[in-house]
Write a protein that holds these residues in place. Structure first.
Motif, PDB file in Angstrom:
ATOM      1  N   THR A 221      37.791  34.757 -10.105  1.00  0.00           N
ATOM      2  CA  THR A 221      38.920  33.848  -9.872  1.00  0.00           C
ATOM      3  C   THR A 221      40.214  34.476 -10.377  1.00  0.00           C
ATOM      4  OG1 THR A 221      37.465  31.929 -10.054  1.00  0.00           O
ATOM      5  CG2 THR A 221      39.828  31.542 -10.338  1.00  0.00           C
TER       6      THR A 221
ATOM      7  N   PHE B 160      49.219  31.960 -10.398  1.00  0.00           N
ATOM      8  CA  PHE B 160      48.964  30.685 -11.063  1.00  0.00           C
ATOM      9  C   PHE B 160      47.487  30.361 -10.946  1.00  0.00           C
ATOM     10  CE2 PHE B 160      53.500  30.341 -10.489  1.00  0.00           C
ATOM     11  CZ  PHE B 160      53.891  29.815 -11.699  1.00  0.00           C
TER      12      PHE B 160
ATOM     13  N   GLU C  45      44.483  27.676 -11.261  1.00  0.00           N
ATOM     14  CA  GLU C  45      44.138  26.250 -11.213  1.00  0.00           C
ATOM     15  C   GLU C  45      42.621  26.154 -11.214  1.00  0.00           C
ATOM     16  OE1 GLU C  45      46.090  23.905  -8.146  1.00  0.00           O
ATOM     17  OE2 GLU C  45      47.565  25.500  -7.911  1.00  0.00           O
TER      18      GLU C  45
ATOM     19  N   GLU D 235      39.141  23.432 -12.033  1.00  0.00           N
ATOM     20  CA  GLU D 235      38.528  22.158 -12.417  1.00  0.00           C
ATOM     21  C   GLU D 235      37.385  22.510 -13.353  1.00  0.00           C
ATOM     22  OE1 GLU D 235      35.832  18.519 -10.663  1.00  0.00           O
ATOM     23  OE2 GLU D 235      36.893  19.802  -9.260  1.00  0.00           O
TER      24      GLU D 235
ATOM     25  N   ASP E 103      41.354  19.308 -15.610  1.00  0.00           N
ATOM     26  CA  ASP E 103      42.016  20.350 -14.835  1.00  0.00           C
ATOM     27  C   ASP E 103      42.745  21.292 -15.771  1.00  0.00           C
ATOM     28  OD1 ASP E 103      41.371  19.542 -12.150  1.00  0.00           O
ATOM     29  OD2 ASP E 103      42.692  17.837 -12.457  1.00  0.00           O
TER      30      ASP E 103
ATOM     31  N   LEU F  32      45.722  24.339 -15.678  1.00  0.00           N
ATOM     32  CA  LEU F  32      46.779  25.051 -14.959  1.00  0.00           C
ATOM     33  C   LEU F  32      47.390  26.061 -15.917  1.00  0.00           C
ATOM     34  CD1 LEU F  32      48.618  22.003 -13.347  1.00  0.00           C
ATOM     35  CD2 LEU F  32      47.022  23.540 -12.216  1.00  0.00           C
TER      36      LEU F  32
ATOM     37  N   GLU G  59      49.945  30.024 -15.918  1.00  0.00           N
ATOM     38  CA  GLU G  59      50.481  31.209 -15.272  1.00  0.00           C
ATOM     39  C   GLU G  59      49.683  32.398 -15.788  1.00  0.00           C
ATOM     40  OE1 GLU G  59      54.753  33.521 -14.682  1.00  0.00           O
ATOM     41  OE2 GLU G  59      54.649  31.787 -16.010  1.00  0.00           O
TER      42      GLU G  59
ATOM     43  N   ARG H  24      41.332  13.894 -15.826  1.00  0.00           N
ATOM     44  CA  ARG H  24      41.649  13.239 -14.555  1.00  0.00           C
ATOM     45  C   ARG H  24      41.715  11.722 -14.678  1.00  0.00           C
ATOM     46  NH1 ARG H  24      38.769  16.459  -9.643  1.00  0.00           N
ATOM     47  NH2 ARG H  24      39.965  18.368  -9.944  1.00  0.00           N
TER      48      ARG H  24
END
Length: 108
Positions: A7, A17, A19, A21, A30, A32, A34, A52
């Motif tokens: 990934t 970026f 992202e 789960e 989640d 997130l 950089e 979530r």
């Protein structure tokens, strides 16, 4: 989360970026961030992890230590010499020290 290094490889040089789960025993969260490469350092910058559901999730320390370990293993597998993870705990966090800045550097 099984192929975190795959990934990360897809992210580096494309949109930069990350992202994800992350399934946890208390529900999905989640992530997130950089992703920055600087010489031999992989920097996961401005990491944000949030649940979530509207209900705050507690008791996930073990899950987040496992996540850190997965980042370390992925960075090592990709040939980096250092991993840096930075971010800030949100003010409304249920964790210790809400608002605290996080700056973790791991020599690989």
């Amino acid at each position: 989360m099984n192929n975190l290094s795959d990934t990360l490889l897809k992210v580096i040089g494309e949109d930069d970026f990350l992202e994800l789960e992350i399934p946890t025993p208390k529900g999905s969260v989640d992530l997130l961030a950089e992703v920055i490469v600087h010489n031999d350092t992989l920097h996961i910058k401005d990491i944000v992890i949030f649940g979530r559901s509207k209900k705050p999730l507690t008791g996930l320390v073990k899950t987040f230590f496992m996540l850190k370990t997965q980042f370390v293993e992925a960075a090592r597998k990709m040939g980096f010499k250092k991993l840096r993870i930075t971010g800030m705990r949100t003010e409304k966090s249920t964790s210790a020290s809400p608002g605290k800045e996080i700056d973790i550097i791991v020599d690989l």
